[in-house]
Write an enzyme that holds these catalytic residues in place. Sequence first.
Site, PDB file in Angstrom:
ATOM      1  CD  GLU A   1      -4.186  -8.163   1.963  1.00  0.00           C
ATOM      2  OE1 GLU A   1      -5.242  -7.362   2.558  1.00  0.00           O
ATOM      3  OE2 GLU A   1      -3.000  -7.603   2.008  1.00  0.00           O
TER       4      GLU A   1
ATOM      5  CG  ASN B   1      -0.529  -6.916  -1.507  1.00  0.00           C
ATOM      6  OD1 ASN B   1      -1.306  -7.335  -2.358  1.00  0.00           O
ATOM      7  ND2 ASN B   1      -0.916  -6.842  -0.349  1.00  0.00           N
TER       8      ASN B   1
ATOM      9  CD  GLU C   1      -2.612  -1.139   2.345  1.00  0.00           C
ATOM     10  OE1 GLU C   1      -2.648  -0.386   3.361  1.00  0.00           O
ATOM     11  OE2 GLU C   1      -3.676  -1.972   2.405  1.00  0.00           O
TER      12      GLU C   1
ATOM     13  CG  HIS D   1      -9.712  -6.192   1.376  1.00  0.00           C
ATOM     14  ND1 HIS D   1      -9.876  -7.391   2.047  1.00  0.00           N
ATOM     15  CD2 HIS D   1      -8.454  -5.986   1.485  1.00  0.00           C
ATOM     16  CE1 HIS D   1      -8.814  -7.708   2.647  1.00  0.00           C
ATOM     17  NE2 HIS D   1      -7.805  -6.683   2.007  1.00  0.00           N
TER      18      HIS D   1
ATOM     19  CG  ASP E   1     -12.473  -9.564   2.360  1.00  0.00           C
ATOM     20  OD1 ASP E   1     -12.368  -8.670   1.679  1.00  0.00           O
ATOM     21  OD2 ASP E   1     -11.920  -9.476   3.782  1.00  0.00           O
TER      22      ASP E   1
HETATM   23  C1  XIL Z   1      -5.871  -6.334   8.788  1.00  0.00           C
HETATM   24  C2  XIL Z   1      -6.092  -7.398   9.696  1.00  0.00           C
HETATM   25  O1  XIL Z   1      -6.818  -8.432   9.075  1.00  0.00           O
HETATM   26  C3  XIL Z   1      -6.577  -6.818  11.027  1.00  0.00           C
HETATM   27  O2  XIL Z   1      -6.704  -8.118  11.960  1.00  0.00           O
HETATM   28  C4  XIL Z   1      -5.585  -5.905  11.523  1.00  0.00           C
HETATM   29  O3  XIL Z   1      -6.085  -5.463  12.705  1.00  0.00           O
HETATM   30  C5  XIL Z   1      -5.360  -4.599  10.665  1.00  0.00           C
HETATM   31  O4  XIL Z   1      -4.937  -5.334   9.351  1.00  0.00           O
HETATM   32  N1  XIL Z   1      -5.006  -4.914   3.964  1.00  0.00           N
HETATM   33  C6  XIL Z   1      -3.738  -5.531   4.416  1.00  0.00           C
HETATM   34  C7  XIL Z   1      -3.743  -6.498   5.550  1.00  0.00           C
HETATM   35  O5  XIL Z   1      -2.892  -5.547   3.679  1.00  0.00           O
HETATM   36  O6  XIL Z   1      -2.580  -6.485   6.179  1.00  0.00           O
HETATM   37  C8  XIL Z   1      -4.858  -5.919   6.579  1.00  0.00           C
HETATM   38  O7  XIL Z   1      -5.077  -6.864   7.535  1.00  0.00           O
HETATM   39  C9  XIL Z   1      -6.205  -5.629   5.806  1.00  0.00           C
HETATM   40  C10 XIL Z   1      -5.934  -4.574   4.757  1.00  0.00           C
END
Ligand code: XIL
Length: 383
Positions: A270, A205, A164, A241, A272
């Site tokens: 990631e 990423n 990020e 996400h 979802d």
């Molecule tokens: C999130 C975790 O799922 C949580 O448990 C934590 O509190 C915060 O981070 N992008 C990412 C991940 O790259 O590392 C993040 O994970 C979600 C968004």
Amino acid sequence: MIQHRRIRDAVVLAACWSIALFEISAHGQSTNSDLSPLRDLASQCGIWIGPAVAYGPLIGEAIYADTLGREFSILTPENDMKWAPIHPQQFQYSFDRADALVAFAGANGMTVHGHTLVWHNQIPSWLSSGSFTRDEMIDILRDHIHTVVGRYSGAIAAWDVVNEAVNDDGSLRSTLWLTSIGPEYLDLAFQFTSDADPNARLVYNDYGNESINAKSNGIYDLVSGMLVRGIPIHGVGFQLHITLAGINLASFAQNMQRFADLGLEIYITELDVRMQLPVTPEKLATQANVYAEILKACLAQPACRAFQMWGFTDGHSWVPSSFPGYGAALIFDEAYQPKPAYDALAQGLRKCAPVGAATAPSFGSANGSRSLGGAIRPLPLAY
Ligand code: XIL
């Protein structure tokens, strides 16, 4: 020592449970007897499949470990390799939880996607509130990467080296790393990681970069520049996400292609698919379709290496606390029952090849035939 023994015992138990379950399903006696695990199906498609994993439920809930070991070929530590948990004090590392996840992966024939070496969140206070010179920050970054990546060298197939770093408008995000080191921190992080584990795939990423837009254009320019400068970078990660609205699939396909044309691998890192609660059968069907379409896009792109989700059970997901009113974003429900999204993925993966024809995965090049890193060295179970 006692703690280590407990972790070791838990990991050994988890491995036995997975083997037992697999044998039951192989003999057609379980309720899931008609289903091959996703990992077997995905291996025939030449991709890794797996979730982000949390230490608490892995150790505390047998069914979490069983399902994980049975269904998936790769795991990402959800939090335990981030700076704050793994490097809580300047001269102190805390490896127990990360070790346990890597050991579980090794014991269950899975590989690991390391996450993450450079990010602006979950940074320990000794670092965020310290006053270090540029040279000191570079030394701190180098030491951290060499220590963490070196420890798991050979056991981790891919690392999210930088997470990020780009704003929505394509410019570099103002982070601790940018302000203290300057834009060179990206090149340095990738170089340090490669020095510590020359065989790991090194990934940039981000989120919101799946379509062709200002952000993905910025990332495209960033990684193109790195390649021109000879920096070791091998892939781009798309977090994904998302909601039931899905994504622009045509733009995603075009976008993946331009990164693949640079010789880079594609990782869905990631995924979802959250829904506004309450859950309804219609929403579950829409969700299944979104999962299926993204899998299809990955399978249609030869450089796509991994289909990874941010968890696997709705009982353990960052969504409800991060997106109030939303939930049910994953492919198993809170009782570990497969949801329609699970079936949709299994169906999509089954199109690759007849079940039973799996071959041992091996490393491949970005644009060559799709193949996986298979020879992952398990960590010893006793520390
Ligand atoms: C999130 C975790 O799922 C949580 O448990 C934590 O509190 C915060 O981070 N992008 C990412 C991940 O790259 O590392 C993040 O994970 C979600 C968004």
